[in-house]
Design a protein around this motif. Sequence first.
Motif, short mmCIF file in Angstrom:
data_model
loop_
_atom_site.label_atom_id
_atom_site.label_comp_id
_atom_site.label_asym_id
_atom_site.label_seq_id
_atom_site.Cartn_x
_atom_site.Cartn_y
_atom_site.Cartn_z
N ARG A 33 6.34 -0.10 -3.92
CA ARG A 33 4.90 0.22 -3.93
C ARG A 33 4.19 -0.99 -4.50
O ARG A 33 4.41 -1.39 -5.63
CB ARG A 33 4.64 1.43 -4.81
N GLN A 35 1.01 -2.88 -5.80
CA GLN A 35 -0.26 -2.50 -6.42
C GLN A 35 -1.45 -3.17 -5.74
O GLN A 35 -2.45 -2.52 -5.48
CB GLN A 35 -0.25 -2.86 -7.90
N ARG A 36 -1.32 -4.47 -5.44
CA ARG A 36 -2.39 -5.18 -4.73
C ARG A 36 -1.76 -5.95 -3.58
O ARG A 36 -1.10 -6.95 -3.79
CB ARG A 36 -3.11 -6.15 -5.67
#
Length: 79
Positions: A33, A35-36
């Motif tokens: 995953r 984040q940015r």
Amino acid sequence: TTAEQDYRGHIMSALLGQIIIEADANKANLAIRVQRMDGEIKNILERFGFRRTSGMIMKRNHGAVRPTSVSPPQGMVNR
């Protein structure tokens, strides 16, 4: 700067290479995953066989083939 991007790319490639060697040896799938998500991160992950599935999740099935244009990290071969 370009030097910072090169350094980050080198570190990320080395880490991903080792993680993928272990995951493939254990027939494990991976999910990250992010984040940015930026173009640099997305490109590096895709070069290692990750594909965006939904939102900020990138997944890689064990043994995923990487493009032949991407040289494998030491100890790993393209399959």
